[in-house]
Design a protein around this motif. Sequence first.
Motif, PDB file in Angstrom:
ATOM      1  N   GLN A  14       0.821  -1.203  -0.166  1.00 40.81           N
ATOM      2  CA  GLN A  14       0.072  -0.038  -0.086  1.00 40.81           C
ATOM      3  C   GLN A  14       0.958   1.426  -0.007  1.00 40.81           C
ATOM      4  OE1 GLN A  14      -3.342   0.127  -0.496  1.00 40.81           O
ATOM      5  NE2 GLN A  14      -3.171   2.130  -0.611  1.00 40.81           N
ATOM      6  N   GLN A  15       1.984   1.312   0.897  1.00 39.10           N
ATOM      7  CA  GLN A  15       2.779   2.482   0.806  1.00 39.10           C
ATOM      8  C   GLN A  15       3.505   2.572  -0.335  1.00 39.10           C
ATOM      9  OE1 GLN A  15       4.929   1.822   4.572  1.00 39.10           O
ATOM     10  NE2 GLN A  15       3.478   2.704   5.828  1.00 39.10           N
ATOM     11  N   LEU A  16       3.989   1.372  -0.986  1.00 40.13           N
ATOM     12  CA  LEU A  16       4.832   1.407  -2.168  1.00 40.13           C
ATOM     13  C   LEU A  16       4.050   2.269  -3.198  1.00 40.13           C
ATOM     14  CD1 LEU A  16       7.092   0.068  -3.759  1.00 40.13           C
ATOM     15  CD2 LEU A  16       5.796  -1.436  -4.136  1.00 40.13           C
ATOM     16  N   PHE A  17       2.760   1.815  -3.555  1.00 39.98           N
ATOM     17  CA  PHE A  17       2.139   2.583  -4.372  1.00 39.98           C
ATOM     18  C   PHE A  17       1.395   3.856  -4.104  1.00 39.98           C
ATOM     19  CE2 PHE A  17       1.813  -2.349  -5.907  1.00 39.98           C
ATOM     20  CZ  PHE A  17       2.447  -2.020  -7.069  1.00 39.98           C
ATOM     21  N   ASP A  18       1.326   4.135  -2.780  1.00 40.57           N
ATOM     22  CA  ASP A  18       0.964   5.428  -2.577  1.00 40.57           C
ATOM     23  C   ASP A  18       1.721   6.444  -2.855  1.00 40.57           C
ATOM     24  OD1 ASP A  18      -1.441   4.485  -1.713  1.00 40.57           O
ATOM     25  OD2 ASP A  18      -1.216   4.473   0.398  1.00 40.57           O
ATOM     26  N   THR A  19       3.218   6.025  -3.014  1.00 43.98           N
ATOM     27  CA  THR A  19       4.403   6.987  -3.155  1.00 43.98           C
ATOM     28  C   THR A  19       4.614   6.966  -4.606  1.00 43.98           C
ATOM     29  OG1 THR A  19       5.357   6.390  -0.668  1.00 43.98           O
ATOM     30  CG2 THR A  19       6.576   7.360  -2.344  1.00 43.98           C
ATOM     31  N   PRO A  20       4.404   7.991  -5.240  1.00 43.31           N
ATOM     32  CA  PRO A  20       4.631   7.884  -6.655  1.00 43.31           C
ATOM     33  C   PRO A  20       6.148   8.347  -7.045  1.00 43.31           C
ATOM     34  CG  PRO A  20       3.671  10.191  -6.327  1.00 43.31           C
ATOM     35  CD  PRO A  20       3.654   9.285  -4.850  1.00 43.31           C
ATOM     36  N   LEU A  21       6.339   7.715  -8.154  1.00 44.43           N
ATOM     37  CA  LEU A  21       7.820   7.725  -8.652  1.00 44.43           C
ATOM     38  C   LEU A  21       8.109   9.220  -8.926  1.00 44.43           C
ATOM     39  CD1 LEU A  21       8.068   4.594 -10.666  1.00 44.43           C
ATOM     40  CD2 LEU A  21       9.279   4.973  -8.344  1.00 44.43           C
ATOM     41  N   PRO A  22       9.301   9.729  -9.030  1.00 42.39           N
ATOM     42  CA  PRO A  22       9.545  11.010  -9.413  1.00 42.39           C
ATOM     43  C   PRO A  22       9.315  11.104 -10.921  1.00 42.39           C
ATOM     44  CG  PRO A  22      11.474  10.228  -7.953  1.00 42.39           C
ATOM     45  CD  PRO A  22      10.450   9.122  -7.974  1.00 42.39           C
ATOM     46  N   LYS A  23       8.891  12.075 -11.486  1.00 35.48           N
ATOM     47  CA  LYS A  23       8.305  12.187 -12.900  1.00 35.48           C
ATOM     48  C   LYS A  23       9.699  12.025 -13.905  1.00 35.48           C
ATOM     49  CE  LYS A  23       5.019  15.542 -11.945  1.00 35.48           C
ATOM     50  NZ  LYS A  23       4.408  16.913 -12.103  1.00 35.48           N
ATOM     51  N   GLU A  24      10.888  12.202 -13.455  1.00 40.96           N
ATOM     52  CA  GLU A  24      12.116  11.894 -14.315  1.00 40.96           C
ATOM     53  C   GLU A  24      12.324  10.358 -14.269  1.00 40.96           C
ATOM     54  OE1 GLU A  24      13.687  13.182 -10.254  1.00 40.96           O
ATOM     55  OE2 GLU A  24      12.308  14.028 -11.674  1.00 40.96           O
ATOM     56  N   GLU A  46      -1.850   0.050 -10.668  1.00 38.15           N
ATOM     57  CA  GLU A  46      -0.925   1.089 -10.353  1.00 38.15           C
ATOM     58  C   GLU A  46       0.441   0.643 -10.540  1.00 38.15           C
ATOM     59  OE1 GLU A  46      -3.894   0.297  -6.862  1.00 38.15           O
ATOM     60  OE2 GLU A  46      -2.836  -0.789  -8.403  1.00 38.15           O
ATOM     61  N   ALA A  47       0.672  -0.666 -10.821  1.00 32.46           N
ATOM     62  CA  ALA A  47       2.183  -1.051 -11.482  1.00 32.46           C
ATOM     63  C   ALA A  47       2.354  -0.715 -12.794  1.00 32.46           C
ATOM     64  CB  ALA A  47       2.471  -2.449 -10.948  1.00 32.46           C
ATOM     65  N   GLN A  48       1.007  -0.907 -13.680  1.00 33.49           N
ATOM     66  CA  GLN A  48       1.275  -0.803 -15.012  1.00 33.49           C
ATOM     67  C   GLN A  48       1.193   0.581 -15.467  1.00 33.49           C
ATOM     68  OE1 GLN A  48      -1.506  -3.361 -17.441  1.00 33.49           O
ATOM     69  NE2 GLN A  48      -2.116  -4.192 -15.331  1.00 33.49           N
ATOM     70  N   ALA A  49       0.857   1.581 -14.481  1.00 31.94           N
ATOM     71  CA  ALA A  49       0.415   3.052 -14.848  1.00 31.94           C
ATOM     72  C   ALA A  49       1.731   3.482 -15.392  1.00 31.94           C
ATOM     73  CB  ALA A  49      -0.103   3.680 -13.704  1.00 31.94           C
ATOM     74  N   GLY A  50       1.842   4.059 -16.413  1.00 34.92           N
ATOM     75  CA  GLY A  50       3.052   4.777 -16.784  1.00 34.92           C
ATOM     76  C   GLY A  50       4.360   4.075 -17.011  1.00 34.92           C
ATOM     77  N   ALA A  51       4.171   2.581 -17.137  1.00 33.95           N
ATOM     78  CA  ALA A  51       5.388   1.524 -17.653  1.00 33.95           C
ATOM     79  C   ALA A  51       5.602   2.188 -18.830  1.00 33.95           C
ATOM     80  CB  ALA A  51       4.905   0.559 -17.210  1.00 33.95           C
ATOM     81  N   LYS A  52       6.814   2.136 -19.286  1.00 25.97           N
ATOM     82  CA  LYS A  52       7.447   2.285 -20.301  1.00 25.97           C
ATOM     83  C   LYS A  52       7.311   0.961 -21.596  1.00 25.97           C
ATOM     84  CE  LYS A  52      10.762   4.985 -21.827  1.00 25.97           C
ATOM     85  NZ  LYS A  52      11.885   5.874 -22.017  1.00 25.97           N
ATOM     86  N   LEU A  53       7.051  -0.119 -20.725  1.00 27.58           N
ATOM     87  CA  LEU A  53       7.068  -1.394 -21.448  1.00 27.58           C
ATOM     88  C   LEU A  53       6.564  -2.323 -20.564  1.00 27.58           C
ATOM     89  CD1 LEU A  53       7.546  -3.043 -24.115  1.00 27.58           C
ATOM     90  CD2 LEU A  53       9.715  -3.691 -22.925  1.00 27.58           C
ATOM     91  N   ILE A  54       5.409  -3.185 -20.871  1.00 30.07           N
ATOM     92  CA  ILE A  54       5.080  -4.433 -19.900  1.00 30.07           C
ATOM     93  C   ILE A  54       5.262  -5.551 -21.007  1.00 30.07           C
ATOM     94  CG2 ILE A  54       3.020  -5.255 -18.864  1.00 30.07           C
ATOM     95  CD1 ILE A  54       1.849  -2.289 -18.876  1.00 30.07           C
ATOM     96  N   ARG A  55       5.695  -6.577 -20.432  1.00 33.84           N
ATOM     97  CA  ARG A  55       6.276  -7.488 -21.191  1.00 33.84           C
ATOM     98  C   ARG A  55       6.223  -9.151 -20.291  1.00 33.84           C
ATOM     99  NH1 ARG A  55      10.437  -7.640 -25.667  1.00 33.84           N
ATOM    100  NH2 ARG A  55       9.059  -5.990 -26.199  1.00 33.84           N
ATOM    101  N   GLY A  56       5.419 -10.127 -20.540  1.00 38.29           N
ATOM    102  CA  GLY A  56       5.198 -11.350 -19.823  1.00 38.29           C
ATOM    103  C   GLY A  56       6.100 -12.283 -20.445  1.00 38.29           C
ATOM    104  N   PHE A  57       6.685 -13.039 -19.225  1.00 39.08           N
ATOM    105  CA  PHE A  57       7.522 -14.076 -19.833  1.00 39.08           C
ATOM    106  C   PHE A  57       6.992 -15.511 -19.451  1.00 39.08           C
ATOM    107  CE2 PHE A  57      10.108 -10.423 -20.172  1.00 39.08           C
ATOM    108  CZ  PHE A  57      10.893 -10.694 -21.121  1.00 39.08           C
ATOM    109  N   ASP A  58       7.072 -16.636 -20.339  1.00 38.61           N
ATOM    110  CA  ASP A  58       6.846 -17.852 -20.042  1.00 38.61           C
ATOM    111  C   ASP A  58       7.569 -18.629 -18.989  1.00 38.61           C
ATOM    112  OD1 ASP A  58       5.179 -20.132 -19.643  1.00 38.61           O
ATOM    113  OD2 ASP A  58       6.005 -20.957 -21.695  1.00 38.61           O
TER     114      ASP A  58
END
Length: 85
Positions: A8-18, A51-63
């Motif tokens: 909860q705390q991890l996702f409540d704290t936004p990453l810096p814009k850069e 919340e993890a997907q938001a703003g991700a430059k790339l999302i990729r799954g692996f088998d």
Amino acid sequence: MPGSSFLQQLFDTPLPKETSHYLFFGFKGSSQFAGGNSDGVVSIASELRPEAQAGAKLIRGFDENHTSILQNKSLIELINGILAQ
């Protein structure tokens, strides 16, 4: 653990814009602890929280499962390419 105060705390704290982030996940496995599809430990639903997907430059799954993903050659090459940029 889903719903934990740490997550909860991890996702409540936004990453810096850069700061850019990427989301890589495994989907090979089943677990008595993680309901539904998982990497053998963590459910895909938890891995792919909006919340993890938001703003991700790339999302990729692996088998791969929870630990085998760490040795996946394609993922290693992808990460090295990203770091080289």
